[in-house]
Every structure is written in C-alpha cells, then in structure tokens.
Design a protein around this motif. Structure first.
Motif, PDB file in Angstrom:
ATOM      1  N   ILE A  17       1.053  -0.868   0.174  1.00 51.19           N
ATOM      2  CA  ILE A  17       0.259  -0.062  -0.124  1.00 51.19           C
ATOM      3  C   ILE A  17       0.821   1.549   0.063  1.00 51.19           C
ATOM      4  O   ILE A  17       1.569   1.224   0.932  1.00 51.19           O
ATOM      5  N   SER A  18       0.590   2.047  -1.261  1.00 47.53           N
ATOM      6  CA  SER A  18       1.615   2.990  -0.829  1.00 47.53           C
ATOM      7  C   SER A  18       1.496   4.324  -1.180  1.00 47.53           C
ATOM      8  O   SER A  18       1.855   5.755  -1.009  1.00 47.53           O
ATOM      9  N   GLU A  19      -0.449   4.515  -0.978  1.00 45.84           N
ATOM     10  CA  GLU A  19      -1.214   5.388  -0.984  1.00 45.84           C
ATOM     11  C   GLU A  19      -1.438   5.675   0.296  1.00 45.84           C
ATOM     12  O   GLU A  19      -2.448   5.007   0.947  1.00 45.84           O
ATOM     13  N   PRO A  20      -1.071   6.550   1.291  1.00 51.14           N
ATOM     14  CA  PRO A  20      -1.174   7.125   2.800  1.00 51.14           C
ATOM     15  C   PRO A  20      -3.065   6.823   2.998  1.00 51.14           C
ATOM     16  O   PRO A  20      -3.714   6.772   3.976  1.00 51.14           O
ATOM     17  N   SER A  21      -3.678   7.927   2.264  1.00 49.41           N
ATOM     18  CA  SER A  21      -5.113   7.988   2.361  1.00 49.41           C
ATOM     19  C   SER A  21      -6.062   6.910   2.501  1.00 49.41           C
ATOM     20  O   SER A  21      -6.146   5.918   1.636  1.00 49.41           O
ATOM     21  N   GLY A  22      -6.636   7.087   3.357  1.00 49.65           N
ATOM     22  CA  GLY A  22      -7.321   5.705   3.900  1.00 49.65           C
ATOM     23  C   GLY A  22      -7.112   4.483   4.094  1.00 49.65           C
ATOM     24  O   GLY A  22      -7.644   3.421   3.724  1.00 49.65           O
ATOM     25  N   LEU A  23      -5.901   4.745   4.480  1.00 50.85           N
ATOM     26  CA  LEU A  23      -5.137   3.145   4.330  1.00 50.85           C
ATOM     27  C   LEU A  23      -5.950   2.398   6.297  1.00 50.85           C
ATOM     28  O   LEU A  23      -6.059   1.285   5.474  1.00 50.85           O
ATOM     29  N   ALA A  24      -6.700   2.461   6.796  1.00 53.13           N
ATOM     30  CA  ALA A  24      -7.046   2.434   7.729  1.00 53.13           C
ATOM     31  C   ALA A  24      -8.621   0.941   7.149  1.00 53.13           C
ATOM     32  O   ALA A  24      -8.686   0.003   6.824  1.00 53.13           O
ATOM     33  N   ASP A  45       0.411   6.216  13.247  1.00 50.09           N
ATOM     34  CA  ASP A  45      -0.396   5.850  14.269  1.00 50.09           C
ATOM     35  C   ASP A  45      -2.106   5.446  13.643  1.00 50.09           C
ATOM     36  O   ASP A  45      -2.865   5.153  14.495  1.00 50.09           O
ATOM     37  N   VAL A  46      -2.344   5.286  12.063  1.00 50.95           N
ATOM     38  CA  VAL A  46      -3.424   5.320  12.450  1.00 50.95           C
ATOM     39  C   VAL A  46      -3.107   3.297  12.826  1.00 50.95           C
ATOM     40  O   VAL A  46      -4.851   2.680  12.823  1.00 50.95           O
ATOM     41  N   LEU A  47      -1.725   2.717  11.991  1.00 54.90           N
ATOM     42  CA  LEU A  47      -2.329   1.265  12.386  1.00 54.90           C
ATOM     43  C   LEU A  47      -2.572   1.187  14.110  1.00 54.90           C
ATOM     44  O   LEU A  47      -3.220   0.069  14.273  1.00 54.90           O
ATOM     45  N   GLU A  48      -1.788   2.085  14.720  1.00 57.71           N
ATOM     46  CA  GLU A  48      -2.223   1.616  16.433  1.00 57.71           C
ATOM     47  C   GLU A  48      -3.743   1.391  16.940  1.00 57.71           C
ATOM     48  O   GLU A  48      -4.283   1.289  17.478  1.00 57.71           O
ATOM     49  N   GLU A  49      -4.739   2.278  16.040  1.00 61.61           N
ATOM     50  CA  GLU A  49      -5.798   2.946  15.787  1.00 61.61           C
ATOM     51  C   GLU A  49      -6.565   1.449  15.834  1.00 61.61           C
ATOM     52  O   GLU A  49      -7.813   0.917  16.487  1.00 61.61           O
ATOM     53  N   LEU A  50      -5.878   0.819  14.283  1.00 63.94           N
ATOM     54  CA  LEU A  50      -6.630  -0.261  14.277  1.00 63.94           C
ATOM     55  C   LEU A  50      -6.534  -1.622  14.877  1.00 63.94           C
ATOM     56  O   LEU A  50      -7.540  -2.622  14.917  1.00 63.94           O
ATOM     57  N   ALA A  79      16.118  -2.005  14.065  1.00 63.32           N
ATOM     58  CA  ALA A  79      15.208  -1.419  12.398  1.00 63.32           C
ATOM     59  C   ALA A  79      14.116  -1.081  11.823  1.00 63.32           C
ATOM     60  O   ALA A  79      14.342  -0.606  10.869  1.00 63.32           O
ATOM     61  N   GLY A  80      13.854  -0.431  12.720  1.00 59.15           N
ATOM     62  CA  GLY A  80      12.161   0.376  11.883  1.00 59.15           C
ATOM     63  C   GLY A  80      11.167  -0.288  11.582  1.00 59.15           C
ATOM     64  O   GLY A  80      10.660  -0.234  10.637  1.00 59.15           O
ATOM     65  N   VAL A  81      10.755  -1.879  11.400  1.00 58.84           N
ATOM     66  CA  VAL A  81       9.760  -2.146  10.931  1.00 58.84           C
ATOM     67  C   VAL A  81       9.046  -2.151  12.590  1.00 58.84           C
ATOM     68  O   VAL A  81       9.354  -3.031  13.511  1.00 58.84           O
ATOM     69  N   SER A  82       7.902  -2.591  12.319  1.00 56.97           N
ATOM     70  CA  SER A  82       6.753  -2.918  13.643  1.00 56.97           C
ATOM     71  C   SER A  82       5.538  -4.062  13.093  1.00 56.97           C
ATOM     72  O   SER A  82       5.330  -3.655  11.449  1.00 56.97           O
ATOM     73  N   ALA A  83       5.276  -4.478  13.503  1.00 54.98           N
ATOM     74  CA  ALA A  83       3.818  -5.781  12.777  1.00 54.98           C
ATOM     75  C   ALA A  83       3.299  -5.596  13.691  1.00 54.98           C
ATOM     76  O   ALA A  83       2.674  -5.551  15.074  1.00 54.98           O
ATOM     77  N   TYR A  84       1.864  -5.620  13.422  1.00 58.02           N
ATOM     78  CA  TYR A  84       0.484  -5.697  13.791  1.00 58.02           C
ATOM     79  C   TYR A  84      -0.348  -7.117  13.122  1.00 58.02           C
ATOM     80  O   TYR A  84       0.233  -6.963  11.714  1.00 58.02           O
ATOM     81  N   VAL A  85      -0.211  -7.788  14.285  1.00 52.45           N
ATOM     82  CA  VAL A  85      -0.966  -9.066  13.560  1.00 52.45           C
ATOM     83  C   VAL A  85      -1.837  -8.949  13.434  1.00 52.45           C
ATOM     84  O   VAL A  85      -2.978  -9.356  14.453  1.00 52.45           O
TER      85      VAL A  85
END
Lengths: 176, 392
Positions: A17-24, A45-50, A79-85
């Motif tokens: 997903i390269s487009e940040p708009s409407g990410l959720a 932070d959008v993922l945080e909300e998800l 390393a700059g990677v975070s994961a949400y599962v």
C-alpha cells in the motif's frame, strides 16, 4: 527489497500500500494476516487505532511483535519495522516473516548509508579538483605541487583537504 | 564542567517548544545537561522509543502514560509524568463544505463559543460526522468526545473519530476522508493556509485548562535517576517561563521553524504563541487569548486530578473499573517529584496535589507551599466540575 526478501522466505501473498489516504479502509478491505510498516511512517498511528478497534472480524488486533520472542520487538523498533498481526495468526508463523523483513531492512539501510557516502566522496573530489586548478593557475605551478600546497594548508590548519578546498572555492566565488 | 546527555523525543508541533527551547536557550545547560533531541514520526513510535530506551524522556500526549498504566494500547512500559509541558494549544477545523453550510445557516465563526459552534456543526453535518484526531489516546479525543456528548440530545450517534497523522490532516480533509479534525497547532493553521479548512474552535473553549502534552519518562528511569529527573524538571520549568514571556515569541517561533525542528513557516507558528489567528482562507481574523500556556497558573504542575479525569474518561469508554482506574492514574503524574525538584528555586508550588477540575470560572489565588499561587480559569464548556474524591 522487503517484498523480495519475504518472497524468498516463503510463499506469502504480499500487497504493497503506497497511498496513505484511507489506509484503515484499505487494510480492512484486504484483510491481511500481517501489516508491516516502516516505523518512520507517520501513518503508523492509524494502524495503532486499528489494533484498538472493536468488532470481531475487523479487528487486526493484537500485537506488537512482543509475544513472538524475547527481544524481537526491540530489534524491530531498532530496525524500523513494526508488525501488527490479525487475530489468529500463530506467533511461530510470524517470526520468520519478521526475521526476513528485519534482515532486509538492515541491508537496505546499509546500502542507503553507503550510497550517501559515495556521493559525498564524489562531491569532495570535484571541489578538490577545482581548488587545485585555481592554485595551479594563480601560482603557475603543476598539479602535484598544487595538491601538495592544499595538503600542507590542511595539515597546518588541522582540517581535511576537502574543507580547505571548499573554503578556497567559496572565497574565490566571492572575489570573482 | 561535564554535561550529561539525555536523549529526548518530540513530535513536530508548536508545543514541542519547551524541550526545544530548553536545549537551544541553554536552560538544560544551566543544569549541566544536553538534550539529544530526536524528532519522531508518530506518537506510537515515540511511545515505543521511550519504552525501549531509545530515548529517556519524551514529549507525550497527556493520556498516553495514563492509558499505559491502565493497560490500554500497544507495547509499553510503565511511564511517569514529571511535568506538564503545555496546557491547551489545539484547534478544531472543519472542511470547506461544512464551513460553507454553517455560514449559510448563520454561524459567525466567533472562535470562542463551544455550544454555538457544536450545535452549528451538528446541524450542518447531519447524521454522519467523521472527525480526525492524531492518536486514539489524546486530549483531542477526550475533548471531542466530552464536547459532542455534552451538547445534548441532538448529538448524532454516527460520530466516527478516526486517527490521522497531523501532517496529513489538511490533505485528508481536502480529499473528503474526514469532515473535521482536532489537532495541535500549527497543523490547523497549515490547513487554513492551504485553503482546505476553517478553524472552528480552540480546544480551550471545551476545557479552558486541559493538560495537553507532558514530559514522560520510564518509571524505572525516574526511580534510578532522581537527580537527572530533578534537573530536567527545573530546566523545563525555566524554558516554560521563558516561553510565557511575550517578548520571547518571535525568537521561539524562529527557532521552532528551523529545518532541524518543525521545518514550517515561523509566521504560522507564531500564531499559536500570540493567539492571533487567521481562521479562514478568506482571511477572517480572530483572537484567542491564552490559547496555549507553558508557565502561568502553575501550568507545569502535574496535578493528580488531571490524570484522574483522563483515567475516568478512558475507563468509561473501555469498560474498566472506575475506582481502580482513578487509583492507578493518580500515581502516574508525579507531583511529588515535581515539588522536590522545584522547592527552593523560587517557583511557586501549590499546597495541594489534586484539585477540582473545572471549578475556576476565573483566575484565582490558591494556597501554596510557601506563598499563594495564582491559578488560571479552569472551566468545562458545560460548567460541570470534576471532583476526584467524589468520582467513584
């Protein structure tokens, strides 16, 4: 590169997903098992909300990389990677994915640093050549002698040759 | 004289000013400290940087340490709040289509009346209203929720609060992903400059003394480094005092605007500090006195009752036990460390560590440790009062 690394590590269905708009919304539509995001991306932070959103299916809950191994989350942050599962994915399945992503990310970072370094060296070379040319012209001396003069000035002032050359070029620009 | 380096994180917002001014104007150097300032890309990143020890101190949304203590949110460590960095400083922005509808219905965008503005907004928005906030645990979320619920029966059910990173707010409202947003300045004024929104209200119209950003550290660090904690508290208190002086505004805006820090025009940043706003793309001017407070009215004091007000809102929304939440939150804001650090420096310290939130309709003098302390207006738009002792 992360995508390549993951492809190499196993058979994953990967969507970028390269487009940040409407990410959720995009994430909800695609319903992935794992979301990987560059930590430098403000949309994190959008993922945080998800991860907090309630409702059974649209709940990509869970976790930061914490539970899939000691130290892994710290490594991921570094390393700059975070994961949400998404709920239901086994941590055991996640670990190799993350390991691959982190390794790729580190490689990528190293290459970025090396590239910047190479660019800088090239830039300095150009400035030194210009300064050398100016000294040759002003004093009527040869290339080696001009370089020796620059080097001596640098040593006397405890500076790098590139810095002395830059100072000379800048000063000449002002006087011209 | 050897300097101790403290890595510290912030987000590009006007209210990062205390940390940046403390470093740039030499207030940390007076305490033999140097801040290694790291600009973080998002609140979750900054929280994790602090939790995992990449920084030892951070500018933080006041509700984040409280939420962490209540077990809400992602990966975290226990945090302690050493001081409040800023009070108020946010704005609510509406889209062009909403502001047009509101203006047609007679709304005058006076930028000070939460009841009138809220009713006009709901009337114009209809049943669905999507509002952006920077982070789920933020004073923005709390103020919006408190405001919209408090407006009475006409508040629609379909209100959707979404997370949008501050630098993306202007674009998100322009693209119609959201109808309104609440954000820390200067991001509201940036949207106005880009012609994508109109300022509706300053956050202080909802709660006139809302703790916005705090200085957070890992609780373990506060325990093992009491000396450093104290020096940080003192340096930031002095930075806040400097920022509160109107004569400092121009320079503060210049420093913040530099590429290293916010990388945004100084003129727009200065609006936050002076409280003189351009609220619409058409150039409508509004004054918002006391828009942001760094020092006056004991602004830096981390009141336990502030943490408890936040905890109660979070407990209600997340179905947690209210009494347990109040007890847990009280110890997150370390008024004890703040007092110990500032005693004997000339700083005026209040006598109590907890107060009635929302009870001051005007400034008043309150009992202090050694002399009286002036407190500023502290009022909710609906006149309700939060008494932490009677809140169970």
């Amino acid at each position: 590169m992360i995508v390549d690394g993951l492809r190499g590590a196993g058979n994953f269905d990967i969507q970028v997903i390269s487009e940040p708009s409407g990410l959720a919304r995009q994430i909800q539509v695609r319903d992935p098992d794992v979301v990987l995001i560059d930590i430098a991306n403000p949309s994190r932070d959008v993922l945080e909300e998800l991860t907090l959103a309630s409702g059974p299916k649209e709940r990509p809950v869970a976790m930061f990389t914490d539970r899939s191994g000691a130290g892994l989350s710290a490594a991921a942050v570094e390393a700059g990677v975070s994961a949400y599962v998404v709920d239901g994915l086994q941590p055991a399945r996640l670990k190799p994915v993350l390991d691959a992503a982190i390794a790729r990310f580190r490689l990528f970072q190293r290459m970025r640093t090396e590239l910047a370094e190479a660019k800088r060296a090239l830039e300095e070379r150009k400035v030194i050549d210009r300064a050398k040319g100016m000294v040759m012209k002003a004093r009527g001396i040869g290339e080696d002698e001009a370089y020796a003069l620059l080097r001596k000035a640098a040593m006397d002032q405890n500076k790098r040759v590139a810095e002395v050359a830059q100072a000379l070029v800048t000063a000449a620009g002002l006087l011209a | 004289m050897s300097m101790t380096r403290i890595p510290a994180g912030y987000l590009p917002l006007t209210d990062a000013a205390p940390l940046i001014a403390a470093q740039e104007m030499g207030f940390v150097a007076e305490e033999r400290l140097t801040l290694d300032l790291h600009r973080a890309p998002s609140w979750s990143s900054l929280r994790d940087m602090l939790a995992f020890g990449k920084v030892d101190a951070a500018q933080m949304l006041a509700p984040v340490p409280v939420a962490a203590a209540l077990g809400l949110g992602g990966a975290s460590a226990p945090f302690s709040v050493l001081s409040v960095l800023s009070v108020n400083g946010t704005v609510i922005v509406v889209s062009n289509s909403l502001s047009r509808k509101m203006a047609e219905a007679g709304h005058r965008f006076s930028f000070d009346d939460a009841v009138t503005a809220g009713k006009a907004l709901i009337a114009a928005a209809g049943p669905d209203l999507r509002i952006g906030v920077p982070f789920p645990f933020s004073m923005h979320t709390e103020l919006l929720t408190y405001w919209l619920r408090g407006l009475g029966p006409e508040t629609p059910r379909g209100i959707n609060i979404l997370t949008v990173p501050p630098p993306r707010m202007a674009e998100a409202i322009k693209r119609g992903e959201i109808d309104a947003f609440c954000v820390g300045e200067p991001w509201g004024s940036i949207a106005v400059e880009q012609g994508s929104g109109t300022l509706l209200l300053p956050g202080r119209a909802i709660w006139s003394f809302a703790p916005e950003k705090v200085l957070a550290v890992r609780s373990g660090w506060a325990e093992t480094e009491p000396g450093l904690s104290g020096r940080l508290i003192r340096a930031l208190w002095r930075a806040g005092r400097w920022l509160a002086d109107p004569a400092s505004r121009g320079l503060a805006a210049e420093i913040l605007s530099s590429r290293r820090y916010l990388d945004l025009p100084a003129e727009i940043i200065e609006r936050t500090l002076s409280g003189k706003f351009t609220v619409s793309a058409q150039g409508l001017q509004r004054d918002a006195p006391d828009f942001i407070e760094f020092h006056n009215g004991a602004a830096g004091f981390p009141w336990r009752s502030q943490a408890q007000w936040i905890a109660l809102q979070l407990a209600e929304r997340n179905g947690l036990d209210r009494q347990a939440a109040l007890e847990t939150a009280g110890s997150v804001f370390r008024s004890d460390l703040y007092r110990a650090a500032l005693r004997g420096t000339g700083a005026k310290l209040p006598g109590a560590s907890s107060k009635l939130e929302g009870a001051n309709t005007a400034s008043l003098q309150a009992a202090g440790e050694s002399e009286t302390v002036s407190l500023l207006q502290n009022r909710f738009f609906d006149g309700r009062v939060f008494d932490p002792l009677a809140a169970d």
